[in-house]
Design an enzyme around this catalytic site. Structure first.
Site, PDB file in Angstrom:
ATOM      1  NE  ARG A  83      -4.184   1.701   2.109  1.00 35.74           N
ATOM      2  CZ  ARG A  83      -4.411   2.649   3.026  1.00 35.74           C
ATOM      3  NH1 ARG A  83      -3.622   2.735   4.087  1.00 35.74           N
ATOM      4  NH2 ARG A  83      -5.408   3.490   2.897  1.00 35.74           N
ATOM      5  CG  HIS A  87      -1.573   5.201  -0.631  1.00 33.50           C
ATOM      6  ND1 HIS A  87      -2.416   5.874   0.224  1.00 33.50           N
ATOM      7  CD2 HIS A  87      -2.264   4.112  -1.048  1.00 33.50           C
ATOM      8  CE1 HIS A  87      -3.561   5.224   0.329  1.00 33.50           C
ATOM      9  NE2 HIS A  87      -3.486   4.142  -0.435  1.00 33.50           N
ATOM     10  CG  ASN A 115      -1.855   8.697   2.605  1.00 33.45           C
ATOM     11  OD1 ASN A 115      -2.345   7.709   2.066  1.00 33.45           O
ATOM     12  ND2 ASN A 115      -1.129   9.587   1.934  1.00 33.45           N
ATOM     13  CG  HIS A 214      -8.062  -3.970  -1.873  1.00 30.30           C
ATOM     14  ND1 HIS A 214      -9.105  -3.084  -2.072  1.00 30.30           N
ATOM     15  CD2 HIS A 214      -6.945  -3.200  -1.740  1.00 30.30           C
ATOM     16  CE1 HIS A 214      -8.638  -1.840  -2.062  1.00 30.30           C
ATOM     17  NE2 HIS A 214      -7.337  -1.885  -1.855  1.00 30.30           N
TER      18      HIS A 214
END
Length: 348
Positions: A83, A87, A115, A214
């Protein structure tokens, strides 16, 4: 399917559809004319598999050793590193900007809505960076560290391997505004998600494959409350046959409070990188609204066939995920940068 709501909401969706269609049509005209897309202007040509072959030949071994220890201690560390890389790449390109701490003159991306309460793994990044600095000081960028660690994270929980081109530089600044605007959110629907990925040079096939990450990891109650209680105007509906699962989620995530309570995004095999996540979407049990949006269609756009394909053929999912991770990792910051000595601050 996505729930349309009142007539005013429908009109709003139609306005967005028209705007999106115009955006896509414009992109097609640019490509037909041989003009670059917005992301094409960013040059990933400096990335290569041999970038550290002479300056830090053990870079992958160092990262892999630390990731093995971290994932053995807690399998959730795999999702955290994956992740972080995602990001990072969605804001200014893959440049380590997500790792920068706030300073007196800058509020960093860690404070962005997507975040601030859920992005973790920074201590693990610090540990890996310390090992790399001891091995080859001032050589390996934090952005490359994230790219390699994300790949190793996937492999260590059963996912595919891919070669990671390296040579990225670390940005000297972060962008809170871009983090708030560019990172996809848990509540967004199909068209918005397609548009956000397209802006990064990633198509709908890349999107579904990357969202397939995911299959590991957890989400906070705050990010799926709207979906399980149907409070959000455009929230997709749970399949009525999933009532038992829905009841379980409501125990984890009450209507009031419990924002930090978590639930696995893949209710079947949350600690293994596989294709079971796509079955949850077909059953209407995607945890986040943005998850279930992958199994939907609107205004002629649909990704359901891709979801079906990845559930039926795990090898196809693994191959596309690997290809899409390389493609996302090739998004570089055209402003350039440096190799930070510590990932939390720019060099002085």
């Amino acid at each position: 399917m996505l729930r349309m709501g009142r007539a005013s909401a429908t009109a709003g969706v139609l306005r967005f559809v028209r705007a999106f269609a115009l955006c896509v049509a414009t992109a097609c005209l640019l490509l037909a004319a041989g003009m670059p897309s917005p992301v094409a202007a960013q040059d990933p040509s400096k990335l290569s598999l041999q970038y550290y072959s002479k300056t830090c030949p053990n870079v992958e071994h160092v990262v892999r050793t630390e990731m093995e220890c971290a994932v053995r201690a807690d399998t959730r560390n795999a999702a955290l590193m994956l992740r972080l890389h995602f990001h990072d790449c969605f804001v200014q390109g893959c440049d380590g900007s997500v790792l920068l701490d706030d300073t007196a003159t800058m509020i960093g991306e860690k404070q962005a809505e997507q975040n601030v309460n859920s992005l973790k793994g920074f201590d693990l990044v610090d540990k890996i960076k310390e090992k790399l600095e001891a091995e080859c000081p001032g050589t390996v960028s934090c952005a490359d560290l994230l790219a390699i660690a994300a790949r190793d994270a996937v492999v260590l929980v059963g996912g595919p391997y891919w070669d990671v081109p390296v040579g990225r530089l670390d940005s000297k600044k972060a962008s809170l505004d871009l983090a708030n605007s560019d990172i996809p959110t848990a509540q967004q629907g199909l068209l918005t998600l397609i548009a956000k990925f397209w802006e990064k040079g990633l198509d709908a096939t890349d999107m579904v494959a990357l969202v397939g990450s995911h299959t590991i990891g957890f989400a906070r109650c705050e990010n799926f409350r709207d979906r399980i209680y149907g409070d959000f105007e455009m929230t997709s509906k749970y399949n009525p046959s999933s009532e038992a699962y829905l009841s379980k989620l409501k125990e984890v995530c009450p209507r009031d409070g419990g924002d930090d309570n978590i639930s696995a995004m893949d209710s079947h095999t949350s600690d293994v990188f596989d294709n079971a996540y796509f079955e949850t979407l077909i059953k209407g049990e995607g945890l986040l609204n943005s998850d279930q949006a992958m199994w939907s269609s609107i205004a002629g756009y649909s990704t359901s066939d891709t979801v079906n394909k990845y559930w039926a053929d795990p090898e196809a999912f693994f191959k596309q995920f690997s290809d899409s991770m390389v493609k996302m990792g090739n998004i570089t910051n055209p402003a350039g940068g440096e190799v930070r000595k510590t990932c939390r601050f720019v060099n002085t």
